[in-house]
Design a protein around this motif. Structure first.
Motif, short mmCIF file in Angstrom:
data_model
loop_
_atom_site.label_atom_id
_atom_site.label_comp_id
_atom_site.label_asym_id
_atom_site.label_seq_id
_atom_site.Cartn_x
_atom_site.Cartn_y
_atom_site.Cartn_z
N UNK A 91 35.70 -3.53 -34.21
CA UNK A 91 34.42 -2.93 -34.61
C UNK A 91 33.25 -3.84 -34.22
N UNK A 92 33.44 -5.16 -34.34
CA UNK A 92 32.39 -6.09 -33.91
C UNK A 92 32.18 -5.97 -32.40
N UNK A 93 33.30 -5.84 -31.66
CA UNK A 93 33.20 -5.68 -30.21
C UNK A 93 32.43 -4.41 -29.86
N UNK A 98 27.37 -1.73 -27.97
CA UNK A 98 26.20 -0.89 -28.22
C UNK A 98 24.91 -1.70 -28.24
N UNK A 99 24.96 -2.91 -28.79
CA UNK A 99 23.77 -3.76 -28.84
C UNK A 99 23.32 -4.15 -27.43
N UNK A 100 24.28 -4.45 -26.55
CA UNK A 100 23.94 -4.81 -25.17
C UNK A 100 23.37 -3.62 -24.42
N UNK A 101 23.71 -2.41 -24.86
CA UNK A 101 23.15 -1.22 -24.24
C UNK A 101 23.97 -0.65 -23.10
N UNK A 102 25.30 -0.79 -23.20
CA UNK A 102 26.16 -0.22 -22.16
C UNK A 102 25.98 1.30 -22.11
N UNK A 103 25.84 1.84 -20.91
CA UNK A 103 25.86 3.30 -20.78
C UNK A 103 27.29 3.81 -20.82
N UNK A 104 27.46 5.10 -20.91
CA UNK A 104 28.76 5.73 -20.76
C UNK A 104 28.85 6.28 -19.34
N UNK A 105 29.94 6.02 -18.63
CA UNK A 105 31.22 5.41 -19.02
C UNK A 105 31.27 3.91 -18.75
N UNK A 106 32.39 3.29 -19.19
CA UNK A 106 32.61 1.87 -18.97
C UNK A 106 34.01 1.65 -18.39
N UNK A 107 34.20 0.49 -17.80
CA UNK A 107 35.53 0.06 -17.35
C UNK A 107 36.03 -1.01 -18.31
N UNK A 134 31.26 8.30 -25.39
CA UNK A 134 30.33 7.43 -26.12
C UNK A 134 31.03 6.71 -27.27
N UNK A 135 30.62 5.47 -27.50
CA UNK A 135 31.19 4.69 -28.60
C UNK A 135 30.34 4.91 -29.84
N UNK A 136 30.78 5.83 -30.66
CA UNK A 136 30.10 6.12 -31.91
C UNK A 136 31.13 6.10 -33.03
N UNK A 137 30.71 5.99 -34.29
CA UNK A 137 31.68 5.90 -35.39
C UNK A 137 32.61 7.11 -35.40
N UNK A 138 33.88 6.84 -35.75
CA UNK A 138 34.82 7.94 -35.88
C UNK A 138 35.93 7.87 -34.86
N UNK A 139 36.36 9.06 -34.42
CA UNK A 139 37.56 9.16 -33.58
C UNK A 139 37.41 8.45 -32.26
N UNK A 140 36.18 8.41 -31.71
CA UNK A 140 36.00 7.78 -30.42
C UNK A 140 36.39 6.31 -30.46
N UNK A 141 36.15 5.66 -31.62
CA UNK A 141 36.52 4.26 -31.73
C UNK A 141 38.04 4.10 -31.67
N UNK A 142 38.78 5.05 -32.23
CA UNK A 142 40.23 5.00 -32.14
C UNK A 142 40.68 5.13 -30.69
N UNK A 143 40.05 6.03 -29.95
CA UNK A 143 40.41 6.21 -28.55
C UNK A 143 40.07 4.96 -27.74
N UNK A 144 38.95 4.34 -28.04
CA UNK A 144 38.59 3.09 -27.36
C UNK A 144 39.61 2.01 -27.67
N UNK A 145 40.03 1.91 -28.93
CA UNK A 145 41.02 0.91 -29.32
C UNK A 145 42.32 1.11 -28.56
#
Length: 514
Positions: A91-93, A98-107, A134-145
């Motif tokens: 979650x910190x990552x 998000x703080x750095x301002x990465x656009x979607x998508x990412x590698x 997009x990295x937003x709270x919820x399911x997307x964070x699970x998919x990113x993990x």
């Protein structure tokens, strides 16, 4: 520690990186960030060097050091262990991204401490992926993990694991890179994202710089060796020699699923499909070539001169300029390798279809045939036999698609034998399924040069029969009940396999001592 300075073997000292929040550091340019205090790995070191030297790189890159996620060293025997990461740290990552301002998508890219080292690139040995949501709270964070863990777990995978080949007793955690993805959406192809052009530039050959270009993401270049190659000589001002052909489809990101969209390998060999399906991109290539490639070559050559090392860089065309996404130091090749003087009666085969530069001696032949699924089911047998007969030539006679053959060569065969003969064949569809060496700039080629091995390609069934008839059957040679055939032949003499893909010759011959 408010400032990080990173000492590297390949690039000297990198930094300073200034602390901007707990555990998070930023480079002077603001384009590169580091989270964590540990090792950042070879790929990240190269990107930090490009950033420090004001090279055009993606605007946002984050190195996740190997200590940040709190993963332990893992016993080598637990090679299939699934990484368990601290969700608070993930979650910190995500907050940092998000703080750095990465656009979607990412590698999400691997950056092992053994990757991109001079003489041992481990190119393609670890996994990288694309995350397109997009990295937003919820399911997307699970998919990113899940996507992040897939990359981390490539340290433990069988076949693509550099650590296993190096016989480490423990596997350290894998540093990773979060990188802004270069590309754009296209009106004529809905819901996809990819760069128009990308590729590789390589300065390994003396007095030459080679620039490989593909349409879409560079997977077609680095993994399969497809695309056009512009070869610049001398001062790089003359017109380049151009070889290769368009890849028939693009590797791209599906914006609806957020996942990579890999084309059918059958379509990758049909350049007419590219002209028919993506005429705007083909027109852009023809408009920009060869000056775009010349500019890429000039930047790579200048950097190679500055470092005093041969380099391999990956690049992609952004909105207004070419951006470099990776650099690795590599072995410098010989300008040409002298072809040995061999009496014609001692030559079993000669060809210009060769990958590598060197000469090896073999005492055994291991012939592998069968359908792909059958061969993969007995891969443990193949590994065991290759360990038992290390001074061997593998004759690969398995009926698979050419691009799959390149994957198998890279992931398995070149690590198991001194040399490989790829036997191309005419398939049941009547078509000639040629594998061939490709452009000679892909990950497979880098691994071949690192290990000073040689791959020879032939469609001559008579050659395979002749080589097998040279040796005697080894009693331990198994005939698999699963459909694949593995034959081991012990040769009565030493067989030489030699070749130079720069000069365009390859030989299989018997060396008769006077």
């Amino acid at each position: 520690m408010n400032v990080r300075i990173i000492a590297t073997a390949a690039y000297g000292q990198l930094g300073p990186f200034k602390k901007i929040s707990p555990g998070l550091y930023r480079s002077v340019s603001g384009r590169v960030h580091i989270v964590g205090e540990g090792n950042i790995g070879g790929k990240a070191e190269g990107l930090a060097f490009l950033d420090q030297n004001n090279f055009p790189i993606p605007g946002r890159t984050l190195f996740v050091a190997d200590d940040f996620l709190g993963l332990p060293n893992v016993d080598i025997r637990d090679r299939f262990l699934l990484c368990q990461a601290d969700l608070a740290r993930i979650n910190y990552l995500i907050s940092a991204i998000n703080m750095i301002g990465f656009p979607t998508p990412i590698a999400i890219r691997s950056s092992s401490t053994v990757e991109d080292q001079l003489g041992d690139s481990q190119a393609g040995a670890f996994h990288s992926t694309i995350f397109g949501k997009p990295l937003s709270p919820g399911a997307m964070n699970q998919e990113f993990t899940i996507a992040l863990l897939e990359v981390l777990n490539s340290s433990y995978g069988y076949g693509r694991n550099a650590y296993l080949r190096r016989c480490f007793t423990e596997i350290p955690p894998l540093p990773v890179i979060i990188q802004e993805l270069i590309g754009r959406q296209w009106s004529f192809v809905p819901n996809v994202f990819f760069p128009a052009l990308s590729g590789i530039v390589n300065t390994a050959t003396p007095d030459k710089v080679k620039v490989q270009t593909v349409f879409g993401f560079g997977e077609a270049a680095v993994r399969w060796g497809l695309g056009m190659v512009h070869e610049f000589c001398g001062d790089l001002q003359a017109q380049p020699a151009v070889t290769g052909q368009f890849n028939g489809e693009v590797c791209r990101l599906n914006l609806q699923t957020g996942l990579p969209d890999m084309p059918d390998p059958d379509f990758m060999y049909d350049p007419n499909k590219m002209s028919a399906n993506y005429p705007e991109i083909v027109a852009l290539y023809r408009q920009k070539a060869p000056e775009l490639q010349r500019g890429v070559a000039q930047k790579a050559f200048a950097l190679s001169q500055q470092l005093g090392k041969a380099l391999d860089l990956e690049w992609a065309l952004g909105e207004s300029e070419v951006l470099f996404t990776q650099v690795r130091p590599i072995k410098r090749k010989k300008a040409n390798m002298a072809r040995p003087a061999v009496a014609p009666e001692n030559i079993y085969f000669q060809t210009n279809k060769i990958l590598g530069q060197g000469q090896v001696e073999v005492k055994n032949i291991i012939f592998i045939s069968g359908e792909m699924s059958e061969v993969l089911s007995v891969m443990d047998d193949i590994r065991r036999i290759c360990r038992q007969f290390p001074d061997s030539l593998i004759v690969w006679g398995t009926r698979v698609k050419p691009l799959v053959t390149r994957d198998i060569l890279h992931d398995y065969l070149i690590h198991l034998a001194k040399s490989v003969l790829v036997w191309d064949y005419y398939g049941d569809d009547g078509l000639h399924h040629q594998s061939g060496p490709g452009t000679g700039l892909a990950h497979l080629a880098l691994e071949i040069y690192d290990r000073e091995k040689v791959i020879i390609y032939s469609d001559k069934s008579a050659l395979v029969e002749q080589l097998l008839n040279l040796g005697r059957d080894v009693s331990e040679s198994p005939s698999s009940s699963k459909g694949a055939m593995i034959e081991v032949k012990e040769l009565p003499f030493t067989l030489q396999i030699a070749g130079d893909d720069e000069s365009g010759w390859g030989l299989i011959y018997r060396n008769i001592q006077p």
